[in-house]
Design a protein around this motif. Structure first.
Motif, mmCIF file in Angstrom:
data_model
loop_
_atom_site.group_PDB
_atom_site.id
_atom_site.type_symbol
_atom_site.label_atom_id
_atom_site.label_comp_id
_atom_site.label_asym_id
_atom_site.label_seq_id
_atom_site.Cartn_x
_atom_site.Cartn_y
_atom_site.Cartn_z
ATOM 1 N N PRO A 278 -39.333 73.470 32.105
ATOM 2 C CA PRO A 278 -37.928 73.601 31.693
ATOM 3 C C PRO A 278 -37.105 72.357 32.030
ATOM 4 C CG PRO A 278 -38.253 74.719 33.781
ATOM 5 C CD PRO A 278 -39.611 74.188 33.368
ATOM 6 N N GLY A 279 -37.771 71.270 32.386
ATOM 7 C CA GLY A 279 -37.113 70.071 32.877
ATOM 8 C C GLY A 279 -37.033 70.130 34.396
ATOM 9 N N LEU A 280 -37.322 69.013 35.057
ATOM 10 C CA LEU A 280 -37.385 69.001 36.515
ATOM 11 C C LEU A 280 -36.097 68.462 37.121
ATOM 12 C CD1 LEU A 280 -41.023 67.721 37.158
ATOM 13 C CD2 LEU A 280 -40.215 70.049 36.736
ATOM 14 N N THR A 281 -35.609 69.152 38.130
ATOM 15 C CA THR A 281 -34.450 68.692 38.892
ATOM 16 C C THR A 281 -34.879 67.545 39.797
ATOM 17 O OG1 THR A 281 -33.295 70.807 38.841
ATOM 18 C CG2 THR A 281 -32.813 69.359 40.697
ATOM 19 N N VAL A 282 -34.121 66.444 39.760
ATOM 20 C CA VAL A 282 -34.521 65.245 40.506
ATOM 21 C C VAL A 282 -33.312 64.520 41.079
ATOM 22 C CG1 VAL A 282 -36.643 64.809 39.195
ATOM 23 C CG2 VAL A 282 -34.466 63.841 38.397
ATOM 24 N N ILE A 283 -33.597 63.669 42.044
ATOM 25 C CA ILE A 283 -32.650 62.647 42.481
ATOM 26 C C ILE A 283 -32.939 61.383 41.678
ATOM 27 C CG2 ILE A 283 -31.976 61.094 44.353
ATOM 28 C CD1 ILE A 283 -30.865 63.838 44.794
ATOM 29 N N GLU A 284 -31.950 60.917 40.952
ATOM 30 C CA GLU A 284 -32.090 59.676 40.189
ATOM 31 C C GLU A 284 -31.684 58.499 41.071
ATOM 32 O OE1 GLU A 284 -30.947 58.659 35.753
ATOM 33 O OE2 GLU A 284 -29.180 58.554 37.043
ATOM 34 N N GLN A 285 -32.590 57.568 41.264
ATOM 35 C CA GLN A 285 -32.289 56.391 42.062
ATOM 36 C C GLN A 285 -31.699 55.286 41.169
ATOM 37 O OE1 GLN A 285 -34.781 55.367 45.457
ATOM 38 N NE2 GLN A 285 -36.442 56.504 44.508
ATOM 39 N N PRO A 286 -30.784 54.482 41.709
ATOM 40 C CA PRO A 286 -30.191 53.388 40.920
ATOM 41 C C PRO A 286 -31.141 52.200 40.871
ATOM 42 C CG PRO A 286 -29.250 53.401 43.115
ATOM 43 C CD PRO A 286 -30.180 54.589 43.048
ATOM 44 N N VAL A 313 -27.184 50.126 51.478
ATOM 45 C CA VAL A 313 -27.593 51.518 51.291
ATOM 46 C C VAL A 313 -26.910 52.067 50.046
ATOM 47 C CG1 VAL A 313 -27.701 53.816 52.309
ATOM 48 C CG2 VAL A 313 -27.869 51.790 53.785
ATOM 49 N N LEU A 314 -27.711 52.472 49.075
ATOM 50 C CA LEU A 314 -27.192 52.967 47.802
ATOM 51 C C LEU A 314 -27.314 54.491 47.725
ATOM 52 C CD1 LEU A 314 -28.779 50.233 45.506
ATOM 53 C CD2 LEU A 314 -26.467 50.282 46.472
ATOM 54 N N THR A 315 -26.592 55.071 46.782
ATOM 55 C CA THR A 315 -26.519 56.528 46.667
ATOM 56 C C THR A 315 -27.288 57.007 45.444
ATOM 57 O OG1 THR A 315 -24.339 56.509 47.697
ATOM 58 C CG2 THR A 315 -24.940 58.487 46.464
ATOM 59 N N GLY A 316 -28.036 58.095 45.611
ATOM 60 C CA GLY A 316 -28.736 58.710 44.494
ATOM 61 C C GLY A 316 -27.859 59.747 43.797
ATOM 62 N N ARG A 317 -28.259 60.118 42.579
ATOM 63 C CA ARG A 317 -27.508 61.101 41.787
ATOM 64 C C ARG A 317 -28.377 62.319 41.534
ATOM 65 N NH1 ARG A 317 -26.446 62.298 36.134
ATOM 66 N NH2 ARG A 317 -28.091 60.836 35.492
ATOM 67 N N LEU A 318 -27.847 63.490 41.825
ATOM 68 C CA LEU A 318 -28.578 64.733 41.583
ATOM 69 C C LEU A 318 -28.530 65.079 40.100
ATOM 70 C CD1 LEU A 318 -30.056 67.254 42.689
ATOM 71 C CD2 LEU A 318 -27.806 68.307 42.983
ATOM 72 N N VAL A 319 -29.703 65.203 39.477
ATOM 73 C CA VAL A 319 -29.806 65.604 38.071
ATOM 74 C C VAL A 319 -30.416 67.001 38.045
ATOM 75 C CG1 VAL A 319 -30.806 65.058 35.818
ATOM 76 C CG2 VAL A 319 -30.135 63.201 37.363
ATOM 77 N N VAL A 320 -29.611 67.995 37.717
ATOM 78 C CA VAL A 320 -30.060 69.384 37.760
ATOM 79 C C VAL A 320 -30.640 69.798 36.410
ATOM 80 C CG1 VAL A 320 -29.355 71.781 38.089
ATOM 81 C CG2 VAL A 320 -28.381 69.971 39.543
ATOM 82 N N ARG A 321 -31.858 70.328 36.451
ATOM 83 C CA ARG A 321 -32.509 70.857 35.249
ATOM 84 C C ARG A 321 -33.077 72.241 35.557
ATOM 85 N NH1 ARG A 321 -34.969 65.254 34.839
ATOM 86 N NH2 ARG A 321 -33.573 64.068 33.480
ATOM 87 N N GLY A 322 -33.796 72.784 34.606
ATOM 88 C CA GLY A 322 -34.195 74.198 34.705
ATOM 89 C C GLY A 322 -35.175 74.548 35.797
ATOM 90 N N SER A 323 -35.921 73.586 36.330
ATOM 91 C CA SER A 323 -36.977 73.906 37.302
ATOM 92 C C SER A 323 -36.465 74.484 38.605
ATOM 93 C CB SER A 323 -37.794 72.654 37.605
ATOM 94 O OG SER A 323 -37.020 71.706 38.320
#
Length: 328
Positions: A278-286, A313-323
């Protein structure tokens, strides 16, 4: 009279570090970038790479040493490094270590033989702990991992905070049996585990974790075994893209439905993650910013060899998907 980067900084009313970042297309605001570009035009500044090479007896070559070029994270970072190096008139030598300290030592010797201008390096924890850039004879900027005590410049993700984001998201979806799978060779895995454990401890929950070699095969084997145990977790946090791929293979082999039978979330927004299940929820790194910031720091170090080491130190972005979403 030769115009130096310090002259540009003075004309622009900014620091030398800001000029270096602007030259490398690093994290600089549009207003500051415009000031730097105007100062460069006004002073006629040009990076004097040939003079630097003659002074240091180094080539205009950057060494880029990564742990696994098959990992899309390092592929993307490498592209950003190469883009900036090309713009600066430098070539790139790319080496792959497989998280093997012996291969790391071999490639560092190769960089000495090639008299590289500097090295951007994703080091294992063992190598990072003993890294001595002065003895190597060229500056080193670490990416994705940092050396203890600030022994080298570094560009990293806020790994603990990013892992905490994943745990917090899973808790919001109602999960309290959350396990974590982490790589066992890098400081990155250790930092992500620390953030994972702290977030669960703050919620008064256990933080079961497994540590594996940083390969998809190792992850598949570990997850397959774990999910068949009596007290198997109902949600998993996976600490990098290759391990997430292995975990997904295990889920498919066991015939588990995401997220009904298992919630899954991890690191790295690789292209396949939006297509899996259903698509995986991940932390997207810059990733692009990491590569460009590393090159900016290396250029800055070449201009100011004696300045104190820095850690970006950089910040990641939460990408929410169905998993990971609770079924409504």
């Amino acid at each position: 009279m030769t115009v130096s980067i310090k002259d540009v900084a003075l004309a622009a009313g900014v620091s030398v570090a800001t000029v270096s970042r602007a030259l490398a297309k690093g994290p600089v605001s549009a207003a500051l970038k415009a000031k730097v570009e105007a100062a460069i035009a006004a002073t006629g500044y040009r990076p004097n790479l040939s003079a630097r090479r003659l002074r240091s007896r180094h080539s205009d070559t950057i060494g880029l040493i990564v742990s696994d070029i098959r990992n899309p994270f390092f592929t993307a970072v490498s592209r950003a490094v190469e883009d900036v190096a090309y713009q600066a008139g430098m070539r790139v030598i790319l080496c792959n270590t497989d998280e093997n300290p012996d291969k790391e030592a071999m490639y560092l010797r190769l960089m000495q033989e090639e008299r590289v201008t500097g090295v951007i390096f994703a080091a294992t924890r063992a190598t990072a702990e003993t890294l001595d850039a002065e003895a190597l004879g060229f500056p080193v900027v670490l990416i994705d991992r940092a050396a203890p005590g600030g022994a080298a410049d570094a560009v990293v993700l806020d790994n603990a905070a990013a892992a905490g984001l994943l745990v917090g998201h899973l808790r919001e979806q109602g999960h309290d049996r959350i396990g974590g799978l982490f790589g066992n060779t890098s400081s990155t895995g250790a930092e992500r585990h620390a953030g994972f454990a702290a977030a669960l401890a703050a919620a008064g929950l256990a933080a079961p974790a497994r540590f594996v070699a940083p390969t998809a095969e190792a992850a598949q084997q570990a997850v397959s075994a774990w999910l068949t145990e009596a007290e198997a977790p109902r949600a998993l946090v996976i600490s990098n893209g290759l391990l997430l791929l292995g975990a997904m293979r295990a889920v498919r082999a066991l015939g588990l439905a995401l997220p009904r039978q298992l919630a899954l979330a991890g690191f790295d927004n690789d292209s396949w993650t939006e297509l899996a299940g259903p698509g995986l929820t991940v932390i997207e790194q810059p990733v692009d910013e990491i590569g460009r910031a590393a090159m900016a720091m290396l250029l800055e170090r070449l201009e100011q060899p004696q300045r104190p080491t820095r850690k970006v130190v950089l910040t990641g972005r939460l990408v929410v998907r169905g998993s990971s979403l609770a079924e409504g």
